[in-house]
Motif scaffolding. Structure first.
Motif, short mmCIF file in Angstrom:
data_model
loop_
_atom_site.label_atom_id
_atom_site.label_comp_id
_atom_site.label_asym_id
_atom_site.label_seq_id
_atom_site.Cartn_x
_atom_site.Cartn_y
_atom_site.Cartn_z
N PRO A 10 -58.07 46.25 48.00
CA PRO A 10 -57.49 46.41 49.24
C PRO A 10 -55.65 46.40 49.19
N ASN A 11 -55.33 45.81 48.08
CA ASN A 11 -53.85 45.67 47.83
C ASN A 11 -53.35 46.66 46.89
N ALA B 131 -52.25 49.83 46.70
CA ALA B 131 -51.33 50.63 46.94
C ALA B 131 -50.14 49.79 47.02
N ARG B 132 -50.17 48.37 47.41
CA ARG B 132 -48.94 47.85 47.46
C ARG B 132 -48.71 47.07 46.22
N TRP C 96 -46.68 50.04 44.71
CA TRP C 96 -45.26 50.02 44.84
C TRP C 96 -44.28 48.72 44.70
N SER D 105 -38.15 36.75 49.54
CA SER D 105 -39.15 37.12 50.68
C SER D 105 -38.38 37.27 51.94
N ARG E 12 -38.42 39.11 56.03
CA ARG E 12 -39.05 39.52 57.27
C ARG E 12 -38.32 40.49 57.94
N VAL F 101 -39.76 43.61 63.02
CA VAL F 101 -41.14 43.77 63.56
C VAL F 101 -42.03 42.88 63.15
N GLY F 102 -41.81 42.09 62.11
CA GLY F 102 -42.84 41.21 61.87
C GLY F 102 -43.23 41.15 60.29
N THR F 103 -43.17 42.27 59.84
CA THR F 103 -43.61 42.60 58.62
C THR F 103 -42.83 41.73 57.35
N VAL F 104 -43.64 41.17 56.62
CA VAL F 104 -42.83 40.24 55.35
C VAL F 104 -43.01 41.09 54.19
N HIS G 139 -42.26 40.67 49.87
CA HIS G 139 -42.12 40.04 48.88
C HIS G 139 -41.56 40.75 47.69
N GLN H 116 -44.77 48.75 54.18
CA GLN H 116 -46.07 48.49 54.82
C GLN H 116 -46.08 49.09 56.38
#
Lengths: 157, 202
Positions: A10-11, A13-14, A17, A77, A79, A82-85, A87, A109
């Motif tokens: 599931p990760n 794609a992340r 990038w 890291s 933030r 909007v809350g997305t973190v 790393h 994200q």
């Protein structure tokens, strides 16, 4: 470099990038960041810090694990409001690079911004990195030497 | 999508991790060597909800990958606290107080009995728990007289909110020296310490 990205990760794609961001030159990240509007106001969760990580290898990808050596890595890291973190782990000691890579990781994200960034930054950069890699491989391939062992006369008699 | 895409509520840690952790550690040494003396700290990191500044600063200073941490029900209820500790300290969170090197207690009225924490063993008395508890106030409660190392004659100690069995249990804990737990009381940006070597008389 072998990458084990399967379709059910599931990760995936992340991971892709994050890898591209870590290898993209700082100049290019700065340019893209300066061109962002509005410039995101991020909070630093963990300030850029430099440390060592042990790089492990496996002969032929199947042998026993061994420690190849330590490399310098800078991580950060952040933030977004909007809350997305985001790393980042970047080779070398560039704190700014790690911070920018973390900011872009957070931005990517967000589905609303992902496409534009993908087009402006990730895809072109991935292309360039691939080209550089091919070039390097060609240079290395040009120096390849084949060794021959010739049969000597001892056994013939 | 996956977990990675969810918004997170993790708060920033120390602004200058090395120097601030060193400062807090120095103050903790001060508190441990003078049991019952209240020490104030300056905290630049944000504390998660339900954790005082002192407790968060001590957590960021003391915890790492080698220190299992136990959270009481009040603190465990907030997922953000475990996330904060895992992110900044990398410490494992354990379910049983007996396995913990550090225990964080959010409500002192529900403090588990001291026997439920690790006391260390005779070969390794340092393998015991340090219990950090959130207090309503550090002064103004029933007075106990502390004696022992770090105290010239006696020192009065009057925290508010300890359960009424606490000082009896502390006598047992002190009696088990060199085994036993150490306690740190936190409130707002202040804290004080009660090492196992301290005797308390109500």
């Amino acid at each position: 470099m072998l990458r084990h990205l399967s379709n059910d990760d599931p990760n995936a794609a992340r991971k892709r990038w994050m890898g591209v961001l870590a290898r993209t030159g700082l100049g290019r990240l700065e340019e893209t960041y300066a061109a962002l509007s509005p410039v995101p106001k991020h909070t630093v969760l963990r300030k850029s810090e430099t440390g060592l990580v042990m790089v492990q290898g496996r002969a032929n990808s199947t042998g026993q694990k061994f420690n190849a050596g330590e490399m310098t890595v800078t991580r950060c890291s952040v933030r977004l409001p909007v809350g997305t973190v985001g790393h980042a782990y970047v080779a070398g000691r560039s704190r700014r690079h790690a911070e920018l890579a973390a900011i872009f990781d957070a931005l990517l994200q967000d589905p609303a911004q992902a496409d534009a960034l993908e087009e402006q930054l990730i895809c072109p950069s991935e292309h360039m990195l691939a080209e550089q890699r091919v070039l390097r491989q060609r240079k290395a391939a040009a120096t390849k030497v084949n060794f021959f062992t010739m049969v000597r006369g001892e056994d013939a008699s | 999508m996956s977990l990675a895409y969810q918004p997170s509520s993790i708060l920033p840690g120390f602004n200058d991790p090395v120097h601030e952790a060193q400062t807090v550690f120095r103050q903790l040494l001060e508190a441990m060597s003078h049991p019952g003396v209240i020490v104030g700290i300056e905290m630049t990191a944000e504390s998660p909800c339900k954790m005082s500044e002192a407790m968060s600063a001590l957590a960021l200073t003391l915890f790492d990958a080698d220190t299992p941490v136990w959270l009481d029900a009040v603190l465990a209820e907030r997922e953000s606290i475990a996330d904060y500790l895992r992110f900044h300290c990398g410490c494992p969170i354990v379910q049983s107080p007996l396995e913990a090197a550090f225990a964080l207690v959010g409500s002192v009225e529900c403090l588990p009995r001291l026997e439920r924490f690790a006391m260390g063993d005779v070969q390794y008395p340092e393998r015991s728990a340090t219990v950090l508890m959130e207090m309503p106030q550090l002064t103004g409660g029933p007075v106990v007289a502390l004696t022992g190392p770090g105290i010239a004659q006696t020192r009065n100690f009057d925290p508010v909110g300890l359960p009424n069995w606490f000082w009896r249990a502390w006598a047992v804990n002190h009696g088990a020296f060199p085994l036993g737990v150490d306690a740190i009381f936190t409130c707002g940006a202040e804290f004080c310490a009660l090492p196992r070597s301290t005797r308390a008389e109500a």
